[in-house]
Design a protein around this motif. Sequence first.
Motif, PDB file in Angstrom:
ATOM      1  N   LYS A   1       4.191  -2.987   1.537  1.00 27.87           N
ATOM      2  CA  LYS A   1       2.973  -2.716   1.761  1.00 27.87           C
ATOM      3  C   LYS A   1       2.376  -3.058   0.400  1.00 27.87           C
ATOM      4  O   LYS A   1       1.030  -3.556   0.433  1.00 27.87           O
ATOM      5  N   LYS A   2       2.731  -2.595  -0.784  1.00 28.58           N
ATOM      6  CA  LYS A   2       2.191  -3.015  -1.988  1.00 28.58           C
ATOM      7  C   LYS A   2       1.810  -4.295  -2.116  1.00 28.58           C
ATOM      8  O   LYS A   2       0.870  -4.859  -2.786  1.00 28.58           O
TER       9      LYS A   2
ATOM     10  N   SER B   1       8.196  -2.961   8.343  1.00 27.18           N
ATOM     11  CA  SER B   1       6.726  -2.566   8.245  1.00 27.18           C
ATOM     12  C   SER B   1       6.710  -1.437   7.662  1.00 27.18           C
ATOM     13  O   SER B   1       5.187  -0.963   7.577  1.00 27.18           O
TER      14      SER B   1
ATOM     15  N   CYS C   1       1.638  -7.109   2.512  1.00 27.16           N
ATOM     16  CA  CYS C   1       2.084  -7.473   3.842  1.00 27.16           C
ATOM     17  C   CYS C   1       1.141  -6.588   4.987  1.00 27.16           C
ATOM     18  O   CYS C   1       0.834  -5.595   4.625  1.00 27.16           O
ATOM     19  N   ASP C   2       1.023  -7.257   6.032  1.00 23.90           N
ATOM     20  CA  ASP C   2       0.599  -6.638   7.120  1.00 23.90           C
ATOM     21  C   ASP C   2       1.387  -5.836   7.986  1.00 23.90           C
ATOM     22  O   ASP C   2       2.418  -6.322   8.698  1.00 23.90           O
ATOM     23  N   CYS C   3       1.408  -4.589   7.691  1.00 22.78           N
ATOM     24  CA  CYS C   3       2.387  -3.515   8.297  1.00 22.78           C
ATOM     25  C   CYS C   3       1.833  -2.725   9.638  1.00 22.78           C
ATOM     26  O   CYS C   3       2.297  -1.648   9.760  1.00 22.78           O
ATOM     27  N   SER C   4       0.689  -3.277   9.907  1.00 22.02           N
ATOM     28  CA  SER C   4      -0.101  -2.579  11.024  1.00 22.02           C
ATOM     29  C   SER C   4       0.505  -2.540  12.382  1.00 22.02           C
ATOM     30  O   SER C   4       0.103  -1.748  13.195  1.00 22.02           O
TER      31      SER C   4
END
Length: 374
Positions: free
Chosen positions: A328-329, A322, A332-335
């Motif tokens: 992230k680029k 995450s 992907c949902d890294c929240s």
Amino acid sequence: MNKKIFVCEPYLNGNETKYVMDAVSTGWISSSGAYVTKFEEAFSGYCGVKHGIAVCNGTVALHLALAALGIGKGDEVIIPSFTMIATAFAVCYVGAMPVFVDADKDTWNIDVNKIEEKITPRTKAIIPVHVFGNPCDMDAITEIAKKHNLFIVEDAAEAHGATYKGRKVGSFSEVACFSFFANKNVTTGEGGMCVTDDDNYAKLCRYYKNVCFNPDGPRDYLHNDIGFNYRMSNIHAAIGLAQTEKADEYKKMRMNNHALYKKYLEGVDGVVFQKDEKDSENVGWMNTIVLDTDKYGRTRDELIVQLKENGVDTRLLFKSMSIQPALKKYGCDCSGKYPVTDWLSENGFYLPSASNLPEEDIKGICDIIKDFAR
């Protein structure tokens, strides 16, 4: 300590030299040699499945498996947040989206109780990773996969010979993937393999790994699909065959190392070991500890420095998927929050784990850890 102890070194104690010299002396050094087939048959048999497809590393094995299953753009694949990033990259290679699930606090494998909340209509597969040689809860994962009509692709890169309820890992999925990097229980230096019981998936893996040459006809250099050059050389396979012949011996050595670390660190406040999955056999690929700083009295990083000053090599653990800039680029949902993964990453590390590591070295390492505790 008076010598350098590396975190892991390969143990080549069988027919490696004999088989490699045979391959070299006969000129069969490419992917066409007989050792490739012999290795595929030996290792897939060791796992208890019909087919083995040898490739050049474990990452491409995962990519090949996903491609053979038809997973692609618009699909989602559930993976643990606590894993080597190769697991996520393989999903990205086929254009699908990795979706993360936190680790279990005890086993450090994917938390099976959190998988279903991440499933959507786009989910096509689950990749359980048998972390550090500890098999996942495959009953629970299989039940979830059947309920939601999902594929399972085992990432068994760290778990050669590990068993769950008496069955070898690699036999619980449509396709399973192994790595044979130099630090693995079974090594070829660089290399990997897909194993499967399914005839069609095996055929597709062989097709895609060989730049999509027609597997049933002459090599006419007409290619109907985009393929990959993921072949393993005969020389690497020769090493792999020799290693597979002694796989159970090497597995026992790793498991013995794991038991010795637990024995010599028993009762040391703040030293936390991975707990074995129920009804499983953890092969102890890497001996990993997590420090509870409040109880141990020192930080993980302080202990690593102390070990280094005494000639003991260590490695940090995986960072959470995450927080990976590349993912992230990619979009992907890294929240989400992944507290167990964060705890492992911030407080855990590998200790030396070579198959042939002498007991006196393990005891010496543990003495340093005990003496350094505050």
